[in-house]
Enzyme design. Sequence first.
Site, mmCIF file in Angstrom:
data_model
loop_
_atom_site.group_PDB
_atom_site.id
_atom_site.type_symbol
_atom_site.label_atom_id
_atom_site.label_comp_id
_atom_site.label_asym_id
_atom_site.label_seq_id
_atom_site.Cartn_x
_atom_site.Cartn_y
_atom_site.Cartn_z
ATOM 1 N N SER A 138 0.713 9.195 3.464
ATOM 2 C CA SER A 138 -0.706 8.988 3.665
ATOM 3 C C SER A 138 -1.409 10.448 3.728
ATOM 4 O O SER A 138 -1.058 11.307 2.538
ATOM 5 C CB SER A 138 -1.045 8.244 4.929
ATOM 6 O OG SER A 138 -2.342 7.736 4.700
ATOM 7 N N ASP A 272 -2.146 -1.503 -2.259
ATOM 8 C CA ASP A 272 -2.504 -0.511 -0.991
ATOM 9 C C ASP A 272 -3.941 -0.970 -0.784
ATOM 10 O O ASP A 272 -4.930 -0.716 -1.478
ATOM 11 C CB ASP A 272 -2.297 0.703 -1.280
ATOM 12 C CG ASP A 272 -2.314 1.633 0.218
ATOM 13 O OD1 ASP A 272 -3.133 1.154 0.821
ATOM 14 O OD2 ASP A 272 -1.525 2.640 0.183
ATOM 15 N N HIS A 300 0.211 -0.410 2.743
ATOM 16 C CA HIS A 300 -0.096 1.183 2.784
ATOM 17 C C HIS A 300 1.148 1.419 3.970
ATOM 18 O O HIS A 300 1.048 1.128 5.240
ATOM 19 C CB HIS A 300 -1.513 1.367 3.578
ATOM 20 C CG HIS A 300 -1.707 2.730 3.832
ATOM 21 N ND1 HIS A 300 -2.064 3.749 2.772
ATOM 22 C CD2 HIS A 300 -1.725 3.489 4.865
ATOM 23 C CE1 HIS A 300 -2.117 5.048 3.357
ATOM 24 N NE2 HIS A 300 -1.955 5.033 4.664
#
Length: 338
Positions: A138, A272, A300
């Site tokens: 991320s 995502d 995600h």
Amino acid sequence: MRIQSQFKPAWWLKNRHLQTIIPSLFRKVISPPVTRKRLQTDDGDFIDVDFCGEQGTPLVILLHGLTGSSQSAYIQGLQASLLQQGFQSAALNFRGCSGEFNQTSRCYHSGETGDIDFLYRSLREQEPHIPMAAVGFSIGGNVLLKWLGEQGSQLDLFAATAVSVPLLLDVCASQLDTGFAKVYRRRLIQELKQYITQKQQHLESIGAKQEALQLKKIGDLQQVRSFWQYDQKVIAHLYSFASAKDYYQQSSARQFLKHITVPTLIIQSVDDPFMHPTILPHEQELSKQVTLELTRAGGHVGFVSGRNPLKPKYWLDQRIPEFLEQQLNSYQFKESRA
């Protein structure tokens, strides 16, 4: 290069939100044995790093995501998998994320590459010849890719992997203002606001008045609801960006991809919920060393597969070590021929 992934989501977790939420809330990991080391930074602060594995073996630096830490399930799961494959790992806790507040107003953000560079240089001093790689998740992936692009050929890494990366920060910030994504935004913003309040109290308690004042100057955060608002009031203030937009423009990793010289795998799911399809780079934006692997599903930092709901399989724990092993073999072959 762009490739289509062979990942197949679990039949019972095909929804992108389930892929995102279930691992985050319910994944259970048998924590691998780690040793925490504190490194003193040049600005009088510190970072905590959790080491796992046998010294002398190839080392992988790990970077967690927003409001995460070295204790996040995806970090511990990967550390355990890497250990089984003969790698050691060093999981960096971004400042203030190790369970103990750091000593300055400085925290971390999507473009802050100083601490990963400091950790890398420190490890290189200790182990000048050890094969080394890096993995980021991320915003940790954004930090990693930006750092790789900034440093270019100055790094001695055999590979890197970045997962679920917000490659265009402004687009992702706006995406989190839509639909069900507001649920993620609400939780993350609340955690960030609480962190700022508690950190100011901590700095005051240890007598760091000037550092506490920097946080006090941010003002009241109660009405902050979006990342645009938070990054305008907090990140732009603490790091002297002109605005949230300026921060996003300078820090988004997509513009750095063409400068990467380390063999790098970027894993992105097109479903995502934190992202929008427009963040994905075109082929010409990738250097020859960068491979963009796209999955049709995965959410995600999810990527859960397997037929049995009682025995989920976490595909990243297989795919990332597989890529690192391939690149390590290539690296060692080239070294032997040199």
